[in-house]
Design an enzyme around this catalytic site. Sequence first.
Site, PDB file in Angstrom:
ATOM      1  CG  HIS A  91      -1.733  -1.023   1.179  1.00 34.60           C
ATOM      2  ND1 HIS A  91      -3.171  -1.713   1.091  1.00 34.60           N
ATOM      3  CD2 HIS A  91      -0.989  -2.379   1.813  1.00 34.60           C
ATOM      4  CE1 HIS A  91      -3.428  -1.873   0.869  1.00 34.60           C
ATOM      5  NE2 HIS A  91      -2.903  -4.167   1.585  1.00 34.60           N
ATOM      6  CB  SER A 118      14.360  21.647 -16.035  1.00 32.74           C
ATOM      7  OG  SER A 118      12.936  23.130 -15.992  1.00 32.74           O
ATOM      8  CE  LYS A 142      12.494  19.237 -10.817  1.00 32.48           C
ATOM      9  NZ  LYS A 142      11.165  19.419 -12.026  1.00 32.48           N
ATOM     10  CD  GLU A 160       8.650  12.217 -16.077  1.00 35.42           C
ATOM     11  OE1 GLU A 160       8.500  12.767 -15.573  1.00 35.42           O
ATOM     12  OE2 GLU A 160      10.316  12.825 -16.818  1.00 35.42           O
TER      13      GLU A 160
END
Length: 469
Positions: free
Chosen positions: A155, A276, A282, A289
């Site tokens: 979970h 980025s 970043k 992804e």
Amino acid sequence: MKLWGGRFTRSADPRAEGFTSSLSFDRRLWREDLQGSRAHVRMLGAQGILSSEDVALILEGLEKVEKELKTCQFPFRQEYEDIHLNIEKRLTELIGPVGGKLHTARSRNDQVALDEHLYLRRVIEQTREGISQLQGAILELAKTHLGVLWPGYTHLQRAQPILFSHHLLAYFFMLERDYERFSDAWKRADSMPLGAGALAGTSFPIDRRQVATELDFSRVYENSLDAVSDRDFFLEFLAAAAILMMHLSRLAEELILWSTTEFAFVEMDDAFATGSSIMPQKKNPDVAELVRGKTGRVYGDLVALLTVMKGLPLAYHSDMQEDKERVFDGADTVLSVLEVMAGLLSTLKIRKERLAQAVQRDFSNATEVADYLARKGLPFREAHEVTGQVVRYALEQGKYLMDLTIEELRRFSALFQPDVFAHLSPEAVVAAKTSYGGTAPERVREELDTAERILAGRLTGKTGQAQER
Ligand code: ARG
């Protein structure tokens, strides 16, 4: 002049011609088309359907066509609709009317089915190779980090400590099922459809088994209608690919999560991350992804082809021309994803200091306390209840279980003895999970051995790089 010119009095409208053409995508099948045509024409010769002179001329012509295709000098013409007609037309230009004999006892319906089977067998081989390479990268990582403790979750809540290698090997065995699925799909790709003709077979005395033997197929389709109507082999590939992508997407999602500042369990190598354009600090997990994102695309390929097929009466319909782009897309996607994931994993850094902290300060040893009480004779349900009370007490005190004194513990159960503390370290918790398939180090070492044995019999040392997409 179209190949079916005889029946027609008007030439095609350019809109219809562009619309019906599949050349822009099925030209990828030229190798398979040539391979199939050679086997077909040799069989026609062996059966005395064509003279040996004609066969020799056609084979020579196909040689020339192949040279043109290989050197990118083949004059593709959209008005000839697809790769099959393009090759046949060019053959006839090169060797004269005898080229027209190649299509004896054959229809494009069984021809395209043969090309597709040949193509898919090759792609399944590459997919299995890619899976093996990725499994190899996982195994390496698991071997290098044997002993690293890892918080196990259910979970997405801290559950029980495990070995990082144990978590990784879960993906190894998941991929092993994928490997088996593709191997199974290969059996259906390994059936030879040529000789079905348009749908009914042919009146020429052909020998389908000879063609199958020459092309290394272990079976021929038993029924000519089925042979030209079937796209199960493509669907099975896409279904296996969809499940594989689902697995890789879960792995990608974990890697994304683990590399956040909040988790910070792993760090992706700069070579497999991007920056980025606005936020200089970043480092984005774009590769992972996109693996996750491309999963949707492969599901789409599967559902698109299922939908194309669902309403088709037997036998061939042009709807089926829509199969190729979906399968090419699914195959290209899966092969590139396998390749990049192997690279991503083999360069992944594990943040051991963070992990050491992560498994120390939490309640993931609570199950071990309940097991301790259960081993002392308390029914597990009661042991669970007692341990729950201990956890609540510790939380109220702002402590973890190992910070409690034996006196505090004994307020909840007289079964607690000082030896309970020996069970509370994450190392002890992990070491105790000795059941078969569990996370205890000796069990994980056995898993590693099994995984190693599986791969040893299989890896060829090639890169898994898809050749000539
Ligand atoms: N281009 C067609 C396809 O990809 C080849 C088979 C065409 N057969 C036909 N009768 N139109 O499916």
